[in-house]
Design a protein around this motif. Structure first.
Motif, PDB file in Angstrom:
ATOM      1  N   MET A 154       0.827  -1.208   0.000  1.00 11.40           N
ATOM      2  CA  MET A 154       0.000   0.000   0.000  1.00 11.40           C
ATOM      3  C   MET A 154       0.864   1.261   0.000  1.00 11.40           C
ATOM      4  N   GLU A 155       1.994   1.202   0.695  1.00 10.85           N
ATOM      5  CA  GLU A 155       2.900   2.345   0.671  1.00 10.85           C
ATOM      6  C   GLU A 155       3.457   2.572  -0.735  1.00 10.85           C
ATOM      7  N   VAL A 156       3.722   1.488  -1.445  1.00  8.63           N
ATOM      8  CA  VAL A 156       4.186   1.621  -2.831  1.00  8.63           C
ATOM      9  C   VAL A 156       3.119   2.298  -3.694  1.00  8.63           C
ATOM     10  N   PHE A 157       1.884   1.811  -3.598  1.00  8.75           N
ATOM     11  CA  PHE A 157       0.792   2.462  -4.334  1.00  8.75           C
ATOM     12  C   PHE A 157       0.673   3.926  -3.936  1.00  8.75           C
ATOM     13  N   HIS A 158       0.766   4.183  -2.665  1.00  7.18           N
ATOM     14  CA  HIS A 158       0.578   5.522  -2.111  1.00  7.18           C
ATOM     15  C   HIS A 158       1.603   6.500  -2.658  1.00  7.18           C
ATOM     16  N   ARG A 159       2.872   6.042  -2.679  1.00  7.64           N
ATOM     17  CA  ARG A 159       3.962   6.937  -3.077  1.00  7.64           C
ATOM     18  C   ARG A 159       4.185   6.977  -4.589  1.00  7.64           C
ATOM     19  N   TYR A 160       4.021   5.844  -5.241  1.00  4.81           N
ATOM     20  CA  TYR A 160       4.491   5.733  -6.622  1.00  4.81           C
ATOM     21  C   TYR A 160       3.401   5.403  -7.633  1.00  4.81           C
ATOM     22  N   GLY A 161       2.203   5.079  -7.173  1.00  4.92           N
ATOM     23  CA  GLY A 161       1.158   4.667  -8.099  1.00  4.92           C
ATOM     24  C   GLY A 161       0.514   5.835  -8.822  1.00  4.92           C
ATOM     25  N   THR A 162       0.040   5.559 -10.019  1.00  2.00           N
ATOM     26  CA  THR A 162      -0.759   6.546 -10.745  1.00  2.00           C
ATOM     27  C   THR A 162      -2.165   6.574 -10.155  1.00  2.00           C
ATOM     28  N   ARG A 163      -2.912   7.591 -10.533  1.00  2.00           N
ATOM     29  CA  ARG A 163      -4.290   7.658 -10.041  1.00  2.00           C
ATOM     30  C   ARG A 163      -5.085   6.426 -10.485  1.00  2.00           C
ATOM     31  N   GLU A 164      -4.852   5.972 -11.697  1.00  2.00           N
ATOM     32  CA  GLU A 164      -5.544   4.786 -12.197  1.00  2.00           C
ATOM     33  C   GLU A 164      -5.205   3.552 -11.351  1.00  2.00           C
ATOM     34  N   GLN A 165      -3.932   3.390 -11.008  1.00  2.00           N
ATOM     35  CA  GLN A 165      -3.510   2.246 -10.203  1.00  2.00           C
ATOM     36  C   GLN A 165      -4.093   2.315  -8.792  1.00  2.00           C
ATOM     37  N   LYS A 166      -4.149   3.519  -8.241  1.00  2.00           N
ATOM     38  CA  LYS A 166      -4.727   3.685  -6.913  1.00  2.00           C
ATOM     39  C   LYS A 166      -6.225   3.375  -6.930  1.00  2.00           C
ATOM     40  N   ASP A 167      -6.899   3.873  -7.933  1.00  2.00           N
ATOM     41  CA  ASP A 167      -8.335   3.621  -8.015  1.00  2.00           C
ATOM     42  C   ASP A 167      -8.624   2.138  -8.161  1.00  2.00           C
ATOM     43  N   GLN A 168      -7.773   1.431  -8.900  1.00  2.00           N
ATOM     44  CA  GLN A 168      -8.013   0.014  -9.148  1.00  2.00           C
ATOM     45  C   GLN A 168      -7.685  -0.852  -7.937  1.00  2.00           C
ATOM     46  N   TRP A 169      -6.590  -0.526  -7.203  1.00  2.00           N
ATOM     47  CA  TRP A 169      -6.112  -1.441  -6.177  1.00  2.00           C
ATOM     48  C   TRP A 169      -5.995  -0.836  -4.778  1.00  2.00           C
ATOM     49  N   LEU A 170      -5.518   0.390  -4.673  1.00  2.00           N
ATOM     50  CA  LEU A 170      -5.216   0.926  -3.339  1.00  2.00           C
ATOM     51  C   LEU A 170      -6.469   1.068  -2.490  1.00  2.00           C
ATOM     52  N   GLY A 171      -7.546   1.575  -3.076  1.00  2.00           N
ATOM     53  CA  GLY A 171      -8.773   1.722  -2.313  1.00  2.00           C
ATOM     54  C   GLY A 171      -9.266   0.397  -1.751  1.00  2.00           C
ATOM     55  N   LYS A 172      -9.192  -0.668  -2.565  1.00  2.00           N
ATOM     56  CA  LYS A 172      -9.642  -1.990  -2.123  1.00  2.00           C
ATOM     57  C   LYS A 172      -8.753  -2.533  -0.999  1.00  2.00           C
ATOM     58  N   LEU A 173      -7.448  -2.296  -1.120  1.00  2.00           N
ATOM     59  CA  LEU A 173      -6.530  -2.749  -0.080  1.00  2.00           C
ATOM     60  C   LEU A 173      -6.762  -1.991   1.223  1.00  2.00           C
ATOM     61  N   MET A 174      -6.964  -0.688   1.115  1.00  2.00           N
ATOM     62  CA  MET A 174      -7.180   0.113   2.317  1.00  2.00           C
ATOM     63  C   MET A 174      -8.504  -0.215   2.993  1.00  2.00           C
TER      64      MET A 174
END
Length: 428
Positions: free
Chosen positions: A116-136
């Motif tokens: 999640m820290e990787v998504f948070h720091r380095y992910g694009t908005r598209e990547q965050k929308d696809q995965w980070l929200g679900k993980l969080m």
């Protein structure tokens, strides 16, 4: 130097501690019963029930970086936790370490935290929308795939997994092992480290890419037990990736930037491991003291024998020294950054598991035959802590880094052309 905790540090530590004592410890037997029933690779319901409680109380995603440390890609602040510093979170992580499954209750368990820290720091908005929200939200889980069976992965420049561009896709081919978390039926995505350019400079060959675990060509070969423990439903898997095709937009940050991402991921992860380890050691010491006071041998309580007085005293000294070193490292990370704290991070990574293993071993000895059984949780604690002398880099790699930094203070040494293997290390 003021060693007193601030009001905020105490507030968060005590919230975690109180939740564990009120909700998690009373359900230990329920957890054991559910873990032992039916399929090994399943969702354990008591953890899910406790997650609902923890989330409703705001004790959730505590590790997420504070605002201002969000991302290299965009400036959105929608994906936020409570904003604890490394030092504040370290105190909470110690409490979680006292009961192994409590980290997941707070959505603070590896490898999801680092991912999640990787998504948070380095992910694009598209990547965050696809995965980070679900993980969080705790809807899915994730894995981190770096270590390989065919090479010494403590030097990550050795990895052989190929990530090759083909039109609008990348194609992944390789084999990874110790892929922790892949046994969980909710594990939906993996961050894979491989090489996009075998001809580039040594530390610019590697990249990281997001791989949906249900993609064609992802084949779990086998489960790898740890000293006979399967760690289900989490598990540690060997996985083959054969012509796995993912969109080019799944690449993280850009080609050749895998080491850069890894450094952002591993520093905080090592601190998390070490603080949980201190919690494990505290739990072992408590069990040892209670056992020594409750058993009589050769006419007197065991704790009255001087050998045990020495072992208990040494345990208390070692735990407190290790905690201070770990908190110093976390504080430096907050104040001067991970790079400036790299020696302290390396030192705590060597010290914490070795300290805990000695105390757990003494606790096993105090419990006699029961210590090596599953009755007291000490054998499994030993097995898990022993792996930490390898995970996120073996002791020898970190010791080499510590020594080289120490030598550099006292003599002229040639500088490395890039990051050393000690900066990296194998991860699980």
């Amino acid at each position: 130097m003021n060693f007193d905790l601030t009001e905020r540090q105490t507030h968060w530590r005590d919230r975690v501690r109180d939740f564990i004592e009120a909700n998690i410890r009373p359900n230990m037997q329920t957890y054991i019963d559910q873990d032992n029933a039916g399929d090994r690779w399943k969702v354990i319901q008591i953890i899910e029930d406790m997650k609902v409680k923890a989330k409703s109380q705001g004790i959730w995603n505590l590790f997420m970086p504070p605002q201002g440390q969000l991302t290299h890609v965009d400036d959105t602040f929608e994906f936020e936790g409570p904003g604890l510093t490394n030092l504040e979170y370290a105190l909470c992580a110690e409490e979680m370490g006292r009961v192994g499954w409590s980290s997941e209750v707070f959505n603070c368990s590896a490898p999801d935290t680092g991912n999640m820290e990787v998504f948070h720091r380095y992910g694009t908005r598209e990547q965050k929308d696809q995965w980070l929200g679900k993980l969080m939200n705790g809807e899915v889980r994730s894995a981190f795939l770096m270590t390989e069976p065919a090479v010494a992965s403590s030097d990550a420049t050795n990895i052989e997994t190929r990530i090759e561009r083909d039109g609008d896709d990348y194609v992944i081919n390789g084999r990874k092992w110790w892929s922790s978390g892949l046994g969980d039926p909710r594990c939906a995505v993996s961050i894979v480290m491989g090489k996009t350019d075998f001809a580039a400079k040594r530390h610019a060959q590697q990249s990281m890419i997001l791989m949906p675990n249900d993609a064609p060509g992802v084949n779990i070969i086998r489960h790898l037990p740890v000293f006979g423990y399967d760690d289900a439903p989490h598990g540690h898997m060997e996985v083959e990736m054969k012509d796995v095709r993912v969109p080019a937009t799944n690449l993280l940050l850009g080609e050749g930037r895998g080491f850069e991402i890894a450094q952002g991921r591993l520093g905080p992860g090592r601190i998390h491991h070490c603080m949980r380890t201190i919690g494990v050691a505290e739990e072992a010491l408590e069990k040892m003291c209670k056992r020594l006071q409750s058993r009589v041998a050769f006419g007197k309580p065991i704790y009255q024998y001087s050998v045990w007085e020495e072992r208990v005293a040494r345990a208390r000294i070692d735990i407190d020294m290790t905690r201070l070193l770990c908190l110093k490292a976390a504080d430096m990370m907050d104040k001067v950054g991970n790079k400036s704290a790299k020696q302290e991070i390396a030192m705590i990574k060597v010290q914490a598991p070795n300290m805990a293993l000695k105390i757990i071993d003494d606790a096993i000895q105090a419990h006699g035959g029961g210590g090596v059984s599953n009755d007291f949780g000490l054998a499994s604690a030993y097995a898990h802590q022993r792996t930490l002398r390898l995970a996120d880099g073996p002791d020898e790699v970190h010791a080499r880094s510590i020594a080289r930094m120490e030598f550099a203070k006292h003599t002229e040494m040639p500088k490395d052309g890039g990051m050393s293997s000690g900066d990296m290390g194998a991860t699980r």
